[in-house]
Design a protein around this motif. Sequence first.
Motif, PDB file in Angstrom:
ATOM      1  N   GLY A 209       0.864  -1.186   0.000  1.00  0.00           N
ATOM      2  CA  GLY A 209       0.000   0.000   0.000  1.00  0.00           C
ATOM      3  C   GLY A 209       0.890   1.223   0.000  1.00  0.00           C
ATOM      4  O   GLY A 209       2.010   1.172  -0.506  1.00  0.00           O
ATOM      5  N   ASN A 210       0.412   2.302   0.575  1.00  0.00           N
ATOM      6  CA  ASN A 210       1.270   3.469   0.737  1.00  0.00           C
ATOM      7  C   ASN A 210       2.490   3.098   1.552  1.00  0.00           C
ATOM      8  O   ASN A 210       3.613   3.471   1.240  1.00  0.00           O
ATOM      9  CB  ASN A 210       0.495   4.561   1.451  1.00  0.00           C
ATOM     10  CG  ASN A 210       0.426   5.776   0.608  1.00  0.00           C
ATOM     11  OD1 ASN A 210       1.338   6.040  -0.187  1.00  0.00           O
ATOM     12  ND2 ASN A 210      -0.648   6.507   0.758  1.00  0.00           N
ATOM     13  N   ASP A 282       1.571   7.886  -5.673  1.00  0.00           N
ATOM     14  CA  ASP A 282       0.434   7.018  -5.998  1.00  0.00           C
ATOM     15  C   ASP A 282       0.748   6.192  -7.241  1.00  0.00           C
ATOM     16  O   ASP A 282       1.094   6.747  -8.295  1.00  0.00           O
ATOM     17  CB  ASP A 282      -0.823   7.873  -6.227  1.00  0.00           C
ATOM     18  CG  ASP A 282      -2.076   7.013  -6.289  1.00  0.00           C
ATOM     19  OD1 ASP A 282      -2.123   6.086  -7.127  1.00  0.00           O
ATOM     20  OD2 ASP A 282      -2.996   7.273  -5.503  1.00  0.00           O
ATOM     21  N   PHE A 283       0.609   4.871  -7.101  1.00  0.00           N
ATOM     22  CA  PHE A 283       1.005   3.974  -8.190  1.00  0.00           C
ATOM     23  C   PHE A 283       0.143   4.149  -9.445  1.00  0.00           C
ATOM     24  O   PHE A 283       0.573   3.784 -10.536  1.00  0.00           O
ATOM     25  CB  PHE A 283       1.005   2.517  -7.707  1.00  0.00           C
ATOM     26  CG  PHE A 283       2.285   2.150  -6.989  1.00  0.00           C
ATOM     27  CD1 PHE A 283       2.688   2.847  -5.861  1.00  0.00           C
ATOM     28  CD2 PHE A 283       3.087   1.116  -7.441  1.00  0.00           C
ATOM     29  CE1 PHE A 283       3.875   2.530  -5.200  1.00  0.00           C
ATOM     30  CE2 PHE A 283       4.274   0.787  -6.788  1.00  0.00           C
ATOM     31  CZ  PHE A 283       4.666   1.490  -5.668  1.00  0.00           C
ATOM     32  N   ARG A 284      -1.069   4.681  -9.266  1.00  0.00           N
ATOM     33  CA  ARG A 284      -1.886   4.941 -10.464  1.00  0.00           C
ATOM     34  C   ARG A 284      -1.220   6.006 -11.328  1.00  0.00           C
ATOM     35  O   ARG A 284      -1.194   5.908 -12.559  1.00  0.00           O
ATOM     36  CB  ARG A 284      -3.296   5.404 -10.064  1.00  0.00           C
ATOM     37  CG  ARG A 284      -4.163   4.274  -9.561  1.00  0.00           C
ATOM     38  CD  ARG A 284      -5.408   4.766  -8.910  1.00  0.00           C
ATOM     39  NE  ARG A 284      -5.111   5.268  -7.569  1.00  0.00           N
ATOM     40  CZ  ARG A 284      -5.993   5.323  -6.585  1.00  0.00           C
ATOM     41  NH1 ARG A 284      -7.231   4.936  -6.778  1.00  0.00           N
ATOM     42  NH2 ARG A 284      -5.666   5.769  -5.400  1.00  0.00           N
ATOM     43  N   GLY A 330      -3.824  -1.641  -1.004  1.00  0.00           N
ATOM     44  CA  GLY A 330      -4.179  -0.856  -2.193  1.00  0.00           C
ATOM     45  C   GLY A 330      -3.509  -1.303  -3.485  1.00  0.00           C
ATOM     46  O   GLY A 330      -4.163  -1.533  -4.498  1.00  0.00           O
ATOM     47  N   ILE A 331      -2.183  -1.449  -3.456  1.00  0.00           N
ATOM     48  CA  ILE A 331      -1.452  -1.837  -4.671  1.00  0.00           C
ATOM     49  C   ILE A 331      -1.579  -3.345  -4.909  1.00  0.00           C
ATOM     50  O   ILE A 331      -1.853  -3.781  -6.031  1.00  0.00           O
ATOM     51  CB  ILE A 331       0.035  -1.431  -4.535  1.00  0.00           C
ATOM     52  CG1 ILE A 331       0.157   0.083  -4.374  1.00  0.00           C
ATOM     53  CG2 ILE A 331       0.842  -1.922  -5.721  1.00  0.00           C
ATOM     54  CD1 ILE A 331       1.482   0.528  -3.765  1.00  0.00           C
ATOM     55  N   ASN A 334      -4.967  -4.058  -6.303  1.00  0.00           N
ATOM     56  CA  ASN A 334      -5.477  -3.329  -7.480  1.00  0.00           C
ATOM     57  C   ASN A 334      -4.499  -3.106  -8.614  1.00  0.00           C
ATOM     58  O   ASN A 334      -4.859  -2.466  -9.597  1.00  0.00           O
ATOM     59  CB  ASN A 334      -5.987  -1.950  -7.033  1.00  0.00           C
ATOM     60  CG  ASN A 334      -7.169  -2.058  -6.109  1.00  0.00           C
ATOM     61  OD1 ASN A 334      -8.214  -2.562  -6.496  1.00  0.00           O
ATOM     62  ND2 ASN A 334      -6.999  -1.611  -4.868  1.00  0.00           N
TER      63      ASN A 334
HETATM   64  P1  ADP Z   1      -2.400   2.974   2.953  1.00  0.00           P
HETATM   65  O1  ADP Z   1      -1.103   2.308   3.258  1.00  0.00           O
HETATM   66  O2  ADP Z   1      -2.370   4.458   3.125  1.00  0.00           O
HETATM   67  O3  ADP Z   1      -3.608   2.301   3.566  1.00  0.00           O
HETATM   68  P2  ADP Z   1      -3.432   1.890   0.458  1.00  0.00           P
HETATM   69  O4  ADP Z   1      -3.408   0.477   0.929  1.00  0.00           O
HETATM   70  O5  ADP Z   1      -4.743   2.525   0.224  1.00  0.00           O
HETATM   71  O6  ADP Z   1      -2.539   2.824   1.378  1.00  0.00           O
HETATM   72  O7  ADP Z   1      -2.578   1.952  -0.897  1.00  0.00           O
HETATM   73  C1  ADP Z   1      -2.427   3.120  -1.644  1.00  0.00           C
HETATM   74  C2  ADP Z   1      -1.908   2.717  -3.029  1.00  0.00           C
HETATM   75  O8  ADP Z   1      -2.824   1.772  -3.578  1.00  0.00           O
HETATM   76  C3  ADP Z   1      -1.769   3.834  -4.028  1.00  0.00           C
HETATM   77  O9  ADP Z   1      -0.470   3.827  -4.579  1.00  0.00           O
HETATM   78  C4  ADP Z   1      -2.781   3.531  -5.111  1.00  0.00           C
HETATM   79  O10 ADP Z   1      -2.231   3.677  -6.378  1.00  0.00           O
HETATM   80  C5  ADP Z   1      -3.144   2.087  -4.889  1.00  0.00           C
HETATM   81  N1  ADP Z   1      -4.599   1.907  -5.081  1.00  0.00           N
HETATM   82  C6  ADP Z   1      -5.557   2.003  -4.126  1.00  0.00           C
HETATM   83  N2  ADP Z   1      -6.785   1.780  -4.638  1.00  0.00           N
HETATM   84  C7  ADP Z   1      -6.615   1.554  -5.967  1.00  0.00           C
HETATM   85  C8  ADP Z   1      -7.491   1.260  -7.064  1.00  0.00           C
HETATM   86  N3  ADP Z   1      -8.802   1.146  -6.893  1.00  0.00           N
HETATM   87  N4  ADP Z   1      -6.925   1.081  -8.287  1.00  0.00           N
HETATM   88  C9  ADP Z   1      -5.583   1.159  -8.466  1.00  0.00           C
HETATM   89  N5  ADP Z   1      -4.721   1.429  -7.478  1.00  0.00           N
HETATM   90  C10 ADP Z   1      -5.207   1.626  -6.243  1.00  0.00           C
END
Ligand code: ADP
Length: 397
Positions: A209-210, A282-284, A330-331, A334
């Motif tokens: 994730g982040n 952000d990986f997107r 998140g990554i 997704n």
């Molecule tokens: P945190 O560690 O803050 O909880 P997340 O688990 O939400 O972070 O991860 C954030 C990352 O996940 C970002 O780099 C984002 O690109 C990716 N991400 C989150 N949701 C999506 C999605 N629906 N589609 C593509 N990438 C996503």
Amino acid sequence: MKVLVINCGSSSLKYQLIDSDTEAVIAKGLCERITIDGRLTHQTMGKEKYTVDAAMPDHNVAVKYVLDALLDKETGAIESLDEIDAVGHRIVHGGEKFAESTVISDEVMSAIEECNDLAPLHNPANLIGIRACQAHMPGVPMVAVFDTAFHQTMPDRAYTYAIPYEYYEKYKIRRYGFHGTSHSFVSKRLAELIGKDIKDTKMIVCHLGNGSSITAVDGGKSVDTTMGLTPLAGLPMGTRSGDIDPAIIEFIAGKEGKSIEEITNILNKKSGVSGLSGVSSDFRDLDAGMKDGNDRCRLALDVFCYSVKKYIGAYAAAMGGLDAIAFTAGIGENNPYVRKMSTADLGFMGIDIDEAKNEIRGEETKISTDSSKVQVWVVPTNEELAIARETVELVSK
Ligand code: ADP
């Protein structure tokens, strides 16, 4: 039972009210900018989501807003606070004191406080959140669930740093690991999905994730993990460097005239894929940048995936085998490109991804081919549900 799950940061408070019988979320929300000004976003499931600006000079006031939102006749979820049977608190650092979740008592509060040194940004905020909940809900049982607890099963060879041993003895400097609630939740689910008794499994959980970390889970126990004394270690992340040569710190300090604090701040907030790409954490955005021909976005993604791949190899070696890999957060949930690149050319280890199945996002799915010796799955994590389950288990004892 209705369980309120609280995740308190220094200026934020995330919450979910969960029905533990159905495991459904009843309501959820977020207080932001606590001590600055204050904003509450709340949603009771089936009702409209709303945001209000409200002065939140401290966490006590924020908790009061949360409870008022839950009690609101029109937009709320409960009629009386008596309906909240227990509160589960996410606590970042349990040091060596907590190998599992625990019911909160005065002694537990003191023990958490003793870990403040190890997580100065997080543990004090966690404690403030507990005290605020205790003030508004006296008598309601509360449970502390630690990010570090799952990793307390690591053997000393995995958690000990090769620095003078006295620093471990004096200051408890060692690898602790984080994201434990997620690694535990996902590894249990992965064992179910591959149809094996968890005691007989060797698994790798990639929480990407982040903040990102990877854990080797042998027989259901964490035996190694990429984060260390702090969540700065291991994989490169959104803005964190992950592992670097420690001598780089002195080198930059000399060249740029910066203090250790300033460099640590850069390693935490301006590094990782954000620092590498110069585009985004952000990986997107990195995916989009790479498609547009931005070579530093390509490089950031390559560095990240290469690091994930190296840890997969390392942890398979550490465990002497591998049955399954889970991608989560998140990554992990997704990003098909990251999953593909992190497992590319690992056929010699019995890891073979099905490119079509790998295209899914956010769904529990097997993404390896049927002939792949190692099963690879996307397993969505749910830290709040994991905290609610732990809370119910402990208060029902
Ligand atoms: P945190 O560690 O803050 O909880 P997340 O688990 O939400 O972070 O991860 C954030 C990352 O996940 C970002 O780099 C984002 O690109 C990716 N991400 C989150 N949701 C999506 C999605 N629906 N589609 C593509 N990438 C996503």
